[in-house]
Design an enzyme around this catalytic site. Structure first.
Site, PDB file in Angstrom:
ATOM      1  N   CYS A 107       0.844  -1.187   0.000  1.00  0.00           N
ATOM      2  CA  CYS A 107       0.000   0.000   0.000  1.00  0.00           C
ATOM      3  C   CYS A 107       0.882   1.240   0.000  1.00  0.00           C
ATOM      4  O   CYS A 107       1.523   1.552   1.009  1.00  0.00           O
ATOM      5  CB  CYS A 107      -0.931   0.006   1.205  1.00  0.00           C
ATOM      6  SG  CYS A 107      -1.981   1.460   1.204  1.00  0.00           S
ATOM      7  N   GLY A 108       0.923   1.935  -1.130  1.00  0.00           N
ATOM      8  CA  GLY A 108       1.751   3.128  -1.243  1.00  0.00           C
ATOM      9  C   GLY A 108       1.242   4.281  -0.402  1.00  0.00           C
ATOM     10  O   GLY A 108       2.032   5.000   0.231  1.00  0.00           O
ATOM     11  N   HIS A 109      -0.080   4.478  -0.372  1.00  0.00           N
ATOM     12  CA  HIS A 109      -0.584   5.601   0.428  1.00  0.00           C
ATOM     13  C   HIS A 109      -0.306   5.376   1.911  1.00  0.00           C
ATOM     14  O   HIS A 109      -0.049   6.319   2.662  1.00  0.00           O
ATOM     15  CB  HIS A 109      -2.075   5.842   0.148  1.00  0.00           C
ATOM     16  CG  HIS A 109      -3.025   5.184   1.095  1.00  0.00           C
ATOM     17  ND1 HIS A 109      -3.520   3.903   0.912  1.00  0.00           N
ATOM     18  CD2 HIS A 109      -3.598   5.632   2.251  1.00  0.00           C
ATOM     19  CE1 HIS A 109      -4.342   3.608   1.905  1.00  0.00           C
ATOM     20  NE2 HIS A 109      -4.410   4.632   2.738  1.00  0.00           N
ATOM     21  N   ASP A 269     -10.199   3.916  -4.252  1.00  0.00           N
ATOM     22  CA  ASP A 269      -9.056   4.634  -3.676  1.00  0.00           C
ATOM     23  C   ASP A 269      -9.220   6.121  -3.934  1.00  0.00           C
ATOM     24  O   ASP A 269      -9.366   6.557  -5.074  1.00  0.00           O
ATOM     25  CB  ASP A 269      -7.759   4.123  -4.311  1.00  0.00           C
ATOM     26  CG  ASP A 269      -6.527   4.537  -3.516  1.00  0.00           C
ATOM     27  OD1 ASP A 269      -6.604   5.528  -2.752  1.00  0.00           O
ATOM     28  OD2 ASP A 269      -5.483   3.881  -3.664  1.00  0.00           O
ATOM     29  N   GLY A 274      -0.554   4.371  -4.825  1.00  0.00           N
ATOM     30  CA  GLY A 274       0.899   4.240  -4.914  1.00  0.00           C
ATOM     31  C   GLY A 274       1.355   2.951  -5.555  1.00  0.00           C
ATOM     32  O   GLY A 274       2.185   2.950  -6.470  1.00  0.00           O
TER      33      GLY A 274
END
Length: 356
Positions: A107-109, A269, A274
């Site tokens: 998970c980029g965020h 999202d 990300g």
């Protein structure tokens, strides 16, 4: 009827009984996408690495996910994580990600939010200590705070090797007709749908979110039911299709494209995604449409942006992959204590509506 104001004294304090379940969190958002971080109340997870901790969470403590993600304490688009010990002493901590359906691999965020939280809570000791290593289920992620005049303005991270699994796939999907898509991996596998190549008659505006969610799930479910194999070259636990990403040119000339990601059980999202941008960079590299260290700006349905670039190319098993970097900004929104009364009629929360 009048309300006696003494009942709302600022020093009001409520102490639940011992048989109430208590979970404490800190909440943030990254470009609009929420992250609920468990800070206290989760039992100790068994295992010696993040994948094992994730499995134990899923097997024994999944009701904690449901309590925090589902209504009435969460909502269908809530996202969360729990911190764990790292895989070894070279990382600061590990993390398990979860959402309305289950558990994520990357998970980029969340990476941007956790780096922001680490800086705000002084887990990063000072401005000269500018890296933070976090063990995610997909691998170790290098993170850093972004500073301007000693002020935190964002965070970035170096992603895991990302690669293209399939270019120009086609499926005939009931009610949609022929859909063209790509599949790429950026810590998770996504199907990428270019709206300029598909006659879906939608735009990526917030007023169309429910329609986009249903279309994304139709495409995801059709690919999963097809003969297309979604397989990670090294880790079986990463071998599944996580979501669908729709993208199109942006109306803003300063933005390279706009996208909306549909993942898990129809979740949308709010950020530019990300891990999705990591896979998108791999696709652009595969098609020779981007140069190394060339920054691209991708916009979310809210108009917020992530910046991504290819740091280097790298072979990854049978694939010619890349190492991407992603950056954005996050903010703390609150500190919460959640309680579950032993007679609560919804001890694990609830999901309103049909499963997509």
């Amino acid at each position: 009827m009048s309300i006696n104001k003494k009942h709302f004294h600022p020093n009001f304090y409520f102490c639940p009984k011992k048989d109430w379940l208590e979970i404490q969190t800190i909440d943030l958002h990254t470009c609009g996408q929420p992250l609920r971080v468990i800070t206290n109340g989760l039992p100790k997870l068994k295992g010696n690495n993040v994948l094992a901790f994730r499995k134990d969470f899923q097997t024994r403590w999944d009701h904690y996910r449901k309590i925090l993600m589902h209504e009435p304490r969460g909502h269908k688009d809530m996202y969360g994580c729990a911190l764990t010990p790292p895989n070894d002493s070279k990382a600061t901590f590990g993390v398990v990600f979860f959402h309305n359906q289950g558990y994520s691999t990357m998970c980029g965020h969340a990476m941007i939010a956790l780096t922001t939280l680490a800086y705000q809570l002084h887990w990063i000791a000072n401005k000269n200590q500018n890296t933070l290593f976090i063990d995610a289920p997909c691998g170790r992620i290098k993170n850093w705070p972004m500073m301007e005049s000693d002020e935190l303005v964002g965070a970035g991270f170096l992603g895991v090797p990302s690669f293209t699994l399939k270019l120009d796939g086609e499926l005939d999907i009931p009610e949609l007709g022929k859909i063209t898509f790509d599949i790429a991996y950026g810590g998770a596998f996504y199907a990428y749908v270019d709206l300029t190549k598909n006659a879906l008659n939608i735009d990526l505006e917030t007023t169309k979110i429910q329609e986009i969610s249903h279309l994304g799930m139709k495409i995801k479910n059709a690919i999963m039911a097809s003969s297309i194999e979604i397989k990670h070259p090294f880790v079986e636990d990463l071998s599944f299709l996580y979501g669908t990403i729709f993208y199109a040119p942006s109306k803003n000339p300063a933005i390279d494209s706009k996208n909306v990601c549909v993942f898990a059980n129809g979740q949308i999202d709010r950020s530019p995604t990300g891990s999705g941008l990591m896979g998108r960079l791999a696709l652009l590299n595969k098609r020779n449409e981007i140069q190394k260290n060339q920054a691209i700006r991708v916009q979310s349905p809210l108009g917020t942006t992530f910046i991504g670039m290819i740091v280097k190319e790298q072979e990854y098993g049978p694939y010619q992959g890349i190492i991407p970097s992603i950056s954005g900004s996050a903010y703390i929104t609150g500190k919460h204590t959640f309680w579950v009364h032993p007679k609560d009629m919804f001890p694990n929360g609830f999901e309103l509506g049909e499963t997509i």
